[in-house]
Scaffold this motif. Structure first.
Motif, PDB file in Angstrom:
ATOM      1  N   ALA A  46      -2.692  17.602  11.028  1.00  0.00           N
ATOM      2  CA  ALA A  46      -3.116  17.650   9.543  1.00  0.00           C
ATOM      3  C   ALA A  46      -1.845  17.347   8.932  1.00  0.00           C
ATOM      4  CB  ALA A  46      -3.690  18.830   9.034  1.00  0.00           C
ATOM      5  N   PHE A  47      -0.914  17.764   9.218  1.00  0.00           N
ATOM      6  CA  PHE A  47       0.598  17.397   8.496  1.00  0.00           C
ATOM      7  C   PHE A  47       1.054  16.129   8.864  1.00  0.00           C
ATOM      8  CE2 PHE A  47       1.096  21.902   7.290  1.00  0.00           C
ATOM      9  CZ  PHE A  47       1.727  21.658   6.110  1.00  0.00           C
ATOM     10  N   SER A  48       0.667  15.787  10.008  1.00  0.00           N
ATOM     11  CA  SER A  48       1.033  14.641  10.547  1.00  0.00           C
ATOM     12  C   SER A  48       0.300  13.233   9.885  1.00  0.00           C
ATOM     13  CB  SER A  48       1.024  14.279  12.077  1.00  0.00           C
ATOM     14  OG  SER A  48      -0.178  14.264  12.479  1.00  0.00           O
ATOM     15  N   LEU A  49      -1.025  13.679   9.707  1.00  0.00           N
ATOM     16  CA  LEU A  49      -1.722  12.349   9.280  1.00  0.00           C
ATOM     17  C   LEU A  49      -1.335  12.513   7.644  1.00  0.00           C
ATOM     18  CD1 LEU A  49      -5.282  13.152  10.712  1.00  0.00           C
ATOM     19  CD2 LEU A  49      -3.687  11.325  11.110  1.00  0.00           C
ATOM     20  N   PHE A  50      -1.022  13.579   6.975  1.00  0.00           N
ATOM     21  CA  PHE A  50      -0.646  13.641   5.631  1.00  0.00           C
ATOM     22  C   PHE A  50       0.520  12.771   5.666  1.00  0.00           C
ATOM     23  CE2 PHE A  50       1.854  15.398   2.452  1.00  0.00           C
ATOM     24  CZ  PHE A  50       1.329  15.100   1.266  1.00  0.00           C
ATOM     25  N   PHE A  51       1.489  13.012   6.061  1.00  0.00           N
ATOM     26  CA  PHE A  51       2.861  12.128   6.301  1.00  0.00           C
ATOM     27  C   PHE A  51       2.517  10.787   6.613  1.00  0.00           C
ATOM     28  CE2 PHE A  51       5.197  16.380   6.804  1.00  0.00           C
ATOM     29  CZ  PHE A  51       5.922  16.398   5.588  1.00  0.00           C
ATOM     30  N   ILE A  52       1.927  10.488   7.428  1.00  0.00           N
ATOM     31  CA  ILE A  52       1.677   8.932   7.691  1.00  0.00           C
ATOM     32  C   ILE A  52       1.043   8.350   6.559  1.00  0.00           C
ATOM     33  CG2 ILE A  52       0.432   7.286   9.201  1.00  0.00           C
ATOM     34  CD1 ILE A  52       1.042   9.271  11.540  1.00  0.00           C
ATOM     35  N   ALA A  53      -0.039   8.966   5.937  1.00  0.00           N
ATOM     36  CA  ALA A  53      -0.890   8.341   4.763  1.00  0.00           C
ATOM     37  C   ALA A  53       0.111   8.345   3.736  1.00  0.00           C
ATOM     38  CB  ALA A  53      -2.014   9.149   4.583  1.00  0.00           C
ATOM     39  N   TYR A  54       0.834   9.284   3.552  1.00  0.00           N
ATOM     40  CA  TYR A  54       1.735   8.999   2.282  1.00  0.00           C
ATOM     41  C   TYR A  54       2.853   8.239   2.361  1.00  0.00           C
ATOM     42  CZ  TYR A  54       4.562  10.767  -1.533  1.00  0.00           C
ATOM     43  OH  TYR A  54       5.268  10.708  -2.977  1.00  0.00           O
ATOM     44  N   GLY A  55       3.317   7.957   3.403  1.00  0.00           N
ATOM     45  CA  GLY A  55       4.272   7.084   3.826  1.00  0.00           C
ATOM     46  C   GLY A  55       3.633   5.567   3.615  1.00  0.00           C
ATOM     47  N   ILE A  56       2.453   5.379   3.931  1.00  0.00           N
ATOM     48  CA  ILE A  56       1.930   3.987   3.920  1.00  0.00           C
ATOM     49  C   ILE A  56       1.585   3.865   2.406  1.00  0.00           C
ATOM     50  CG2 ILE A  56      -0.183   2.899   4.724  1.00  0.00           C
ATOM     51  CD1 ILE A  56      -0.215   4.186   7.308  1.00  0.00           C
ATOM     52  N   PHE A  57       1.220   4.797   1.685  1.00  0.00           N
ATOM     53  CA  PHE A  57       0.832   4.856   0.608  1.00  0.00           C
ATOM     54  C   PHE A  57       2.343   4.453  -0.501  1.00  0.00           C
ATOM     55  CE2 PHE A  57       0.844   7.063  -3.727  1.00  0.00           C
ATOM     56  CZ  PHE A  57       0.068   6.307  -4.446  1.00  0.00           C
ATOM     57  N   ARG A  58       3.041   5.022  -0.196  1.00  0.00           N
ATOM     58  CA  ARG A  58       4.508   4.622  -0.843  1.00  0.00           C
ATOM     59  C   ARG A  58       4.940   3.336  -0.589  1.00  0.00           C
ATOM     60  NH1 ARG A  58       8.614   8.848  -2.572  1.00  0.00           N
ATOM     61  NH2 ARG A  58       9.888   7.127  -2.429  1.00  0.00           N
ATOM     62  N   PHE A  59       4.745   2.686   0.817  1.00  0.00           N
ATOM     63  CA  PHE A  59       5.147   1.566   1.153  1.00  0.00           C
ATOM     64  C   PHE A  59       4.321   0.283   0.519  1.00  0.00           C
ATOM     65  CE2 PHE A  59       5.193  -2.258   4.104  1.00  0.00           C
ATOM     66  CZ  PHE A  59       6.918  -2.362   4.155  1.00  0.00           C
ATOM     67  N   VAL A  60       3.027   0.514   0.460  1.00  0.00           N
ATOM     68  CA  VAL A  60       2.215  -0.408  -0.296  1.00  0.00           C
ATOM     69  C   VAL A  60       2.391  -0.443  -1.697  1.00  0.00           C
ATOM     70  CG1 VAL A  60      -0.299  -0.847  -0.785  1.00  0.00           C
ATOM     71  CG2 VAL A  60       0.329  -0.508   1.343  1.00  0.00           C
ATOM     72  N   LYS A  61       2.502   0.844  -2.271  1.00  0.00           N
ATOM     73  CA  LYS A  61       2.600   0.866  -3.783  1.00  0.00           C
ATOM     74  C   LYS A  61       4.333   0.134  -4.200  1.00  0.00           C
ATOM     75  CE  LYS A  61       3.035   4.347  -7.546  1.00  0.00           C
ATOM     76  NZ  LYS A  61       3.354   5.596  -7.858  1.00  0.00           N
ATOM     77  N   MET A  62       5.151   0.188  -3.525  1.00  0.00           N
ATOM     78  CA  MET A  62       6.380  -0.391  -3.674  1.00  0.00           C
ATOM     79  C   MET A  62       6.409  -2.015  -3.436  1.00  0.00           C
ATOM     80  SD  MET A  62       9.331   1.960  -2.318  1.00  0.00           S
ATOM     81  CE  MET A  62      10.378   0.983  -2.854  1.00  0.00           C
ATOM     82  N   ILE A  63       5.504  -2.377  -2.505  1.00  0.00           N
ATOM     83  CA  ILE A  63       5.140  -3.920  -2.094  1.00  0.00           C
ATOM     84  C   ILE A  63       4.367  -4.345  -3.472  1.00  0.00           C
ATOM     85  CG2 ILE A  63       4.116  -5.424  -0.868  1.00  0.00           C
ATOM     86  CD1 ILE A  63       4.923  -4.002   1.639  1.00  0.00           C
ATOM     87  N   SER A  64       3.247  -3.632  -3.788  1.00  0.00           N
ATOM     88  CA  SER A  64       2.501  -4.215  -4.869  1.00  0.00           C
ATOM     89  C   SER A  64       3.465  -4.357  -6.180  1.00  0.00           C
ATOM     90  CB  SER A  64       1.376  -3.635  -5.002  1.00  0.00           C
ATOM     91  OG  SER A  64       1.788  -2.027  -5.477  1.00  0.00           O
ATOM     92  N   LYS A  65       4.412  -3.182  -6.389  1.00  0.00           N
ATOM     93  CA  LYS A  65       5.167  -3.375  -7.593  1.00  0.00           C
ATOM     94  C   LYS A  65       6.077  -4.548  -7.465  1.00  0.00           C
ATOM     95  CE  LYS A  65       8.044  -0.494 -10.616  1.00  0.00           C
ATOM     96  NZ  LYS A  65       8.589   1.021 -10.524  1.00  0.00           N
ATOM     97  N   HIS A  66       6.778  -4.794  -6.424  1.00  0.00           N
ATOM     98  CA  HIS A  66       7.811  -5.764  -6.184  1.00  0.00           C
ATOM     99  C   HIS A  66       6.915  -7.303  -6.389  1.00  0.00           C
ATOM    100  CE1 HIS A  66      11.127  -8.067  -4.594  1.00  0.00           C
ATOM    101  NE2 HIS A  66      10.373  -8.667  -3.895  1.00  0.00           N
ATOM    102  N   GLN A  67       5.654  -7.256  -6.092  1.00  0.00           N
ATOM    103  CA  GLN A  67       5.029  -8.382  -6.151  1.00  0.00           C
ATOM    104  C   GLN A  67       4.467  -8.868  -7.548  1.00  0.00           C
ATOM    105  OE1 GLN A  67       1.898  -8.280  -3.097  1.00  0.00           O
ATOM    106  NE2 GLN A  67       3.366  -9.050  -1.513  1.00  0.00           N
ATOM    107  N   GLU A  68       4.289  -7.567  -8.169  1.00  0.00           N
ATOM    108  CA  GLU A  68       3.927  -7.650  -9.474  1.00  0.00           C
ATOM    109  C   GLU A  68       5.071  -8.254 -10.478  1.00  0.00           C
ATOM    110  OE1 GLU A  68       3.458  -4.252 -12.646  1.00  0.00           O
ATOM    111  OE2 GLU A  68       1.405  -4.527 -11.259  1.00  0.00           O
ATOM    112  N   ASN A  69       6.108  -7.617  -9.996  1.00  0.00           N
ATOM    113  CA  ASN A  69       7.594  -8.105 -11.076  1.00  0.00           C
ATOM    114  C   ASN A  69       7.862  -9.531 -10.744  1.00  0.00           C
ATOM    115  OD1 ASN A  69       7.796  -5.641 -12.048  1.00  0.00           O
ATOM    116  ND2 ASN A  69       9.267  -4.832 -10.470  1.00  0.00           N
ATOM    117  N   GLU A  70       7.447 -10.187  -9.629  1.00  0.00           N
ATOM    118  CA  GLU A  70       7.700 -11.584  -9.150  1.00  0.00           C
ATOM    119  C   GLU A  70       6.886 -12.483 -10.025  1.00  0.00           C
ATOM    120  OE1 GLU A  70       7.816 -12.192  -5.119  1.00  0.00           O
ATOM    121  OE2 GLU A  70       9.760 -11.334  -4.911  1.00  0.00           O
ATOM    122  N   SER A  71       5.772 -11.936 -10.277  1.00  0.00           N
ATOM    123  CA  SER A  71       4.826 -13.006 -11.156  1.00  0.00           C
ATOM    124  C   SER A  71       5.049 -13.171 -12.527  1.00  0.00           C
ATOM    125  CB  SER A  71       3.485 -12.515 -10.866  1.00  0.00           C
ATOM    126  OG  SER A  71       3.166 -12.355  -9.656  1.00  0.00           O
TER     127      SER A  71
END
Length: 71
Positions: A46-71
């Motif tokens: 349960a903890f491992s799935l939570f950490f993996i999902a949260y890490g992916i969520f943060r990574f995708v959130k940062m990428i989308s924010k970076h792409q939004e700032n470039e536009s």
């Protein structure tokens, strides 16, 4: 914008990506039996799935924010 603020902004962006990788790595390492052997397996999964999902969520959130700032 001053040089100090630019440096701190870039540092925090790099730190954010680093922490996303740390969360995914921690979640992946919890799947191993040698890591924290005293914790029940269902709790570790349960903890491992939570950490993996949260890490992916943060990574995708940062990428989308970076792409939004470039536009």
């Amino acid at each position: 914008m001053s040089k100090g603020r630019v440096f701190f902004s870039k540092f925090m962006i790099i730190f954010g990506y680093f922490m996303a990788i740390v969360y995914v790595g921690l979640g992946a390492s919890l799947f191993l039996k040698q890591v924290f052997p005293g914790i029940p397996p269902n709790l570790k999964i349960a903890f491992s799935l939570f950490f993996i999902a949260y890490g992916i969520f943060r990574f995708v959130k940062m990428i989308s924010k970076h792409q939004e700032n470039e536009s």
